[in-house]
Design a protein around this motif. Structure first.
Motif, PDB file in Angstrom:
ATOM      1  N   ALA A 121       0.810  -1.218   0.000  1.00 47.53           N
ATOM      2  CA  ALA A 121       0.000   0.000   0.000  1.00 47.53           C
ATOM      3  C   ALA A 121       0.846   1.274   0.000  1.00 47.53           C
ATOM      4  CB  ALA A 121      -0.932   0.001   1.197  1.00 47.53           C
ATOM      5  N   GLY A 122       2.171   1.142  -0.115  1.00 54.92           N
ATOM      6  CA  GLY A 122       3.042   2.311  -0.196  1.00 54.92           C
ATOM      7  C   GLY A 122       3.585   2.814   1.114  1.00 54.92           C
ATOM      8  N   GLY A 123       3.251   2.165   2.225  1.00 49.93           N
ATOM      9  CA  GLY A 123       3.766   2.579   3.523  1.00 49.93           C
ATOM     10  C   GLY A 123       5.212   2.127   3.705  1.00 49.93           C
ATOM     11  N   PHE A 124       6.013   2.986   4.333  1.00 45.11           N
ATOM     12  CA  PHE A 124       7.408   2.626   4.608  1.00 45.11           C
ATOM     13  C   PHE A 124       7.961   3.505   5.722  1.00 45.11           C
ATOM     14  CE2 PHE A 124       7.769   6.111   1.628  1.00 45.11           C
ATOM     15  CZ  PHE A 124       8.836   6.866   2.127  1.00 45.11           C
ATOM     16  N   THR A 125       9.041   3.035   6.327  1.00 43.57           N
ATOM     17  CA  THR A 125       9.819   3.805   7.297  1.00 43.57           C
ATOM     18  C   THR A 125      11.284   3.502   7.042  1.00 43.57           C
ATOM     19  OG1 THR A 125       8.072   3.672   8.966  1.00 43.57           O
ATOM     20  CG2 THR A 125      10.285   4.197   9.752  1.00 43.57           C
ATOM     21  N   TYR A 126      12.079   4.560   6.848  1.00 42.10           N
ATOM     22  CA  TYR A 126      13.520   4.403   6.644  1.00 42.10           C
ATOM     23  C   TYR A 126      14.219   5.461   7.493  1.00 42.10           C
ATOM     24  CZ  TYR A 126      18.164   4.684   4.692  1.00 42.10           C
ATOM     25  OH  TYR A 126      19.533   4.705   4.563  1.00 42.10           O
ATOM     26  N   SER A 127      15.185   5.034   8.299  1.00 44.67           N
ATOM     27  CA  SER A 127      15.944   5.962   9.143  1.00 44.67           C
ATOM     28  C   SER A 127      17.411   5.914   8.769  1.00 44.67           C
ATOM     29  CB  SER A 127      15.780   5.595  10.625  1.00 44.67           C
ATOM     30  OG  SER A 127      14.434   5.747  11.018  1.00 44.67           O
ATOM     31  N   PHE A 128      18.062   7.078   8.889  1.00 45.10           N
ATOM     32  CA  PHE A 128      19.496   7.174   8.606  1.00 45.10           C
ATOM     33  C   PHE A 128      20.122   8.227   9.505  1.00 45.10           C
ATOM     34  CE2 PHE A 128      17.499  10.372   5.956  1.00 45.10           C
ATOM     35  CZ  PHE A 128      18.363  11.455   6.002  1.00 45.10           C
ATOM     36  N   GLN A 129      21.431   8.114   9.701  1.00 43.06           N
ATOM     37  CA  GLN A 129      22.176   9.133  10.429  1.00 43.06           C
ATOM     38  C   GLN A 129      22.762  10.099   9.401  1.00 43.06           C
ATOM     39  OE1 GLN A 129      24.990   6.947  12.900  1.00 43.06           O
ATOM     40  NE2 GLN A 129      23.802   7.606  14.670  1.00 43.06           N
ATOM     41  N   VAL A 130      22.656  11.393   9.675  1.00 47.73           N
ATOM     42  CA  VAL A 130      23.231  12.391   8.787  1.00 47.73           C
ATOM     43  C   VAL A 130      24.745  12.196   8.799  1.00 47.73           C
ATOM     44  CG1 VAL A 130      23.518  14.844   8.296  1.00 47.73           C
ATOM     45  CG2 VAL A 130      21.353  14.006   9.269  1.00 47.73           C
ATOM     46  N   PRO A 131      25.349  11.876   7.639  1.00 41.42           N
ATOM     47  CA  PRO A 131      26.778  11.574   7.607  1.00 41.42           C
ATOM     48  C   PRO A 131      27.660  12.805   7.851  1.00 41.42           C
ATOM     49  CG  PRO A 131      25.844  11.459   5.398  1.00 41.42           C
ATOM     50  CD  PRO A 131      24.715  11.721   6.336  1.00 41.42           C
ATOM     51  N   SER A 132      28.838  12.558   8.375  1.00 41.76           N
ATOM     52  CA  SER A 132      29.773  13.652   8.661  1.00 41.76           C
ATOM     53  C   SER A 132      30.234  14.363   7.388  1.00 41.76           C
ATOM     54  CB  SER A 132      30.993  13.120   9.432  1.00 41.76           C
ATOM     55  OG  SER A 132      31.662  12.146   8.654  1.00 41.76           O
ATOM     56  N   SER A 133      30.071  13.721   6.246  1.00 40.67           N
ATOM     57  CA  SER A 133      30.468  14.330   4.972  1.00 40.67           C
ATOM     58  C   SER A 133      29.433  15.314   4.430  1.00 40.67           C
ATOM     59  CB  SER A 133      30.708  13.235   3.931  1.00 40.67           C
ATOM     60  OG  SER A 133      29.506  12.516   3.697  1.00 40.67           O
ATOM     61  N   ALA A 134      28.270  15.435   5.101  1.00 36.63           N
ATOM     62  CA  ALA A 134      27.193  16.298   4.617  1.00 36.63           C
ATOM     63  C   ALA A 134      27.552  17.771   4.764  1.00 36.63           C
ATOM     64  CB  ALA A 134      25.903  16.014   5.378  1.00 36.63           C
ATOM     65  N   THR A 135      27.197  18.557   3.761  1.00 33.51           N
ATOM     66  CA  THR A 135      27.367  20.003   3.823  1.00 33.51           C
ATOM     67  C   THR A 135      26.174  20.594   4.569  1.00 33.51           C
ATOM     68  OG1 THR A 135      28.529  20.027   1.708  1.00 33.51           O
ATOM     69  CG2 THR A 135      27.566  22.114   2.428  1.00 33.51           C
ATOM     70  N   PRO A 136      26.425  21.319   5.670  1.00 36.58           N
ATOM     71  CA  PRO A 136      25.316  21.929   6.408  1.00 36.58           C
ATOM     72  C   PRO A 136      24.536  22.921   5.541  1.00 36.58           C
ATOM     73  CG  PRO A 136      27.310  21.920   7.725  1.00 36.58           C
ATOM     74  CD  PRO A 136      27.706  21.524   6.325  1.00 36.58           C
ATOM     75  N   ARG A 137      23.292  23.129   5.869  1.00 31.40           N
ATOM     76  CA  ARG A 137      22.279  23.979   5.238  1.00 31.40           C
ATOM     77  C   ARG A 137      21.168  23.087   4.709  1.00 31.40           C
ATOM     78  NH1 ARG A 137      26.834  26.359   3.134  1.00 31.40           N
ATOM     79  NH2 ARG A 137      26.304  25.914   0.988  1.00 31.40           N
ATOM     80  N   LYS A 138      20.344  23.613   3.832  1.00 38.40           N
ATOM     81  CA  LYS A 138      19.161  22.882   3.380  1.00 38.40           C
ATOM     82  C   LYS A 138      19.529  21.744   2.420  1.00 38.40           C
ATOM     83  CE  LYS A 138      15.305  25.057   2.908  1.00 38.40           C
ATOM     84  NZ  LYS A 138      14.201  25.887   2.404  1.00 38.40           N
ATOM     85  N   ALA A 139      19.002  20.565   2.688  1.00 41.33           N
ATOM     86  CA  ALA A 139      19.183  19.386   1.842  1.00 41.33           C
ATOM     87  C   ALA A 139      17.828  19.015   1.242  1.00 41.33           C
ATOM     88  CB  ALA A 139      19.735  18.216   2.666  1.00 41.33           C
ATOM     89  N   ALA A 140      17.874  18.188   0.193  1.00 43.22           N
ATOM     90  CA  ALA A 140      16.655  17.731  -0.480  1.00 43.22           C
ATOM     91  C   ALA A 140      16.486  16.236  -0.257  1.00 43.22           C
ATOM     92  CB  ALA A 140      16.742  18.026  -1.973  1.00 43.22           C
ATOM     93  N   VAL A 141      15.306  15.829   0.190  1.00 45.40           N
ATOM     94  CA  VAL A 141      14.999  14.415   0.422  1.00 45.40           C
ATOM     95  C   VAL A 141      13.950  13.981  -0.593  1.00 45.40           C
ATOM     96  CG1 VAL A 141      14.157  12.710   2.092  1.00 45.40           C
ATOM     97  CG2 VAL A 141      15.477  14.703   2.884  1.00 45.40           C
ATOM     98  N   GLU A 142      14.256  12.910  -1.337  1.00 41.72           N
ATOM     99  CA  GLU A 142      13.326  12.345  -2.307  1.00 41.72           C
ATOM    100  C   GLU A 142      13.056  10.893  -1.944  1.00 41.72           C
ATOM    101  OE1 GLU A 142      14.039  13.612  -6.629  1.00 41.72           O
ATOM    102  OE2 GLU A 142      16.016  13.699  -5.684  1.00 41.72           O
ATOM    103  N   ALA A 143      11.813  10.467  -2.087  1.00 41.71           N
ATOM    104  CA  ALA A 143      11.440   9.069  -1.877  1.00 41.71           C
ATOM    105  C   ALA A 143      10.392   8.706  -2.922  1.00 41.71           C
ATOM    106  CB  ALA A 143      10.886   8.864  -0.465  1.00 41.71           C
ATOM    107  N   TYR A 144      10.677   7.656  -3.677  1.00 44.31           N
ATOM    108  CA  TYR A 144       9.743   7.233  -4.719  1.00 44.31           C
ATOM    109  C   TYR A 144       9.853   5.722  -4.899  1.00 44.31           C
ATOM    110  CZ  TYR A 144      14.092   8.083  -7.248  1.00 44.31           C
ATOM    111  OH  TYR A 144      15.414   8.102  -7.612  1.00 44.31           O
TER     112      TYR A 144
END
Length: 123
Positions: free
Chosen positions: A59-82
């Motif tokens: 039915a399209g339900g999901f849950t996914y968790s992750f830790q923000v990696p140390s290599s990430a550039t701070p500020r606004k990020a874009a999250v896509e899920a499809y």
């Protein structure tokens, strides 16, 4: 269309856990028993910091968790899920999910859904 999803929390420091999730759809999309969701996170520097698949129910339900990696550039990020391996936006105008339909469905436009995630520095 991809299922509506949430990013919780909407702001997280490097090293903190973020969850991307969607409730079951009410329209019976029938993704199948082995359905998966593609999850991609692109940071403010344009670098893809998360690119993975996770289990999704029929039915399209999901849950996914992750830790923000140390290599990430701070500020606004874009999250896509499809939905993985489902051509929900075919540029040819042919809807591959209803190929047996009597009438051809023509799509006028297709835009990826993006949810924001503010990445901050710890401390």
């Amino acid at each position: 269309m991809p299922p509506p999803y949430s990013v919780i929390p909407s702001s997280a420091a490097i090293g903190e856990t973020v969850t991307v999730e969607a409730q079951d759809s009410e329209c019976d999309p029938s993704y199948g028993e082995n359905a998966e969701i593609d999850v991609n996170v692109t940071d403010a520097g344009g670098k893809r910091i998360i690119s993975t698949t996770a289990p999704m129910n029929d039915a399209g339900g999901f849950t996914y968790s992750f830790q923000v990696p140390s290599s990430a550039t701070p500020r606004k990020a874009a999250v896509e899920a499809y939905p993985h391996d489902v051509d929900w936006c075919d540029d040819t105008g042919k809807n591959n999910r209803v190929s047996a339909a009597e009438k051809l469905l023509i799509r006028a436009s297709c835009a990826a859904r993006i949810e924001p995630l503010l990445i901050t520095v710890p401390g």
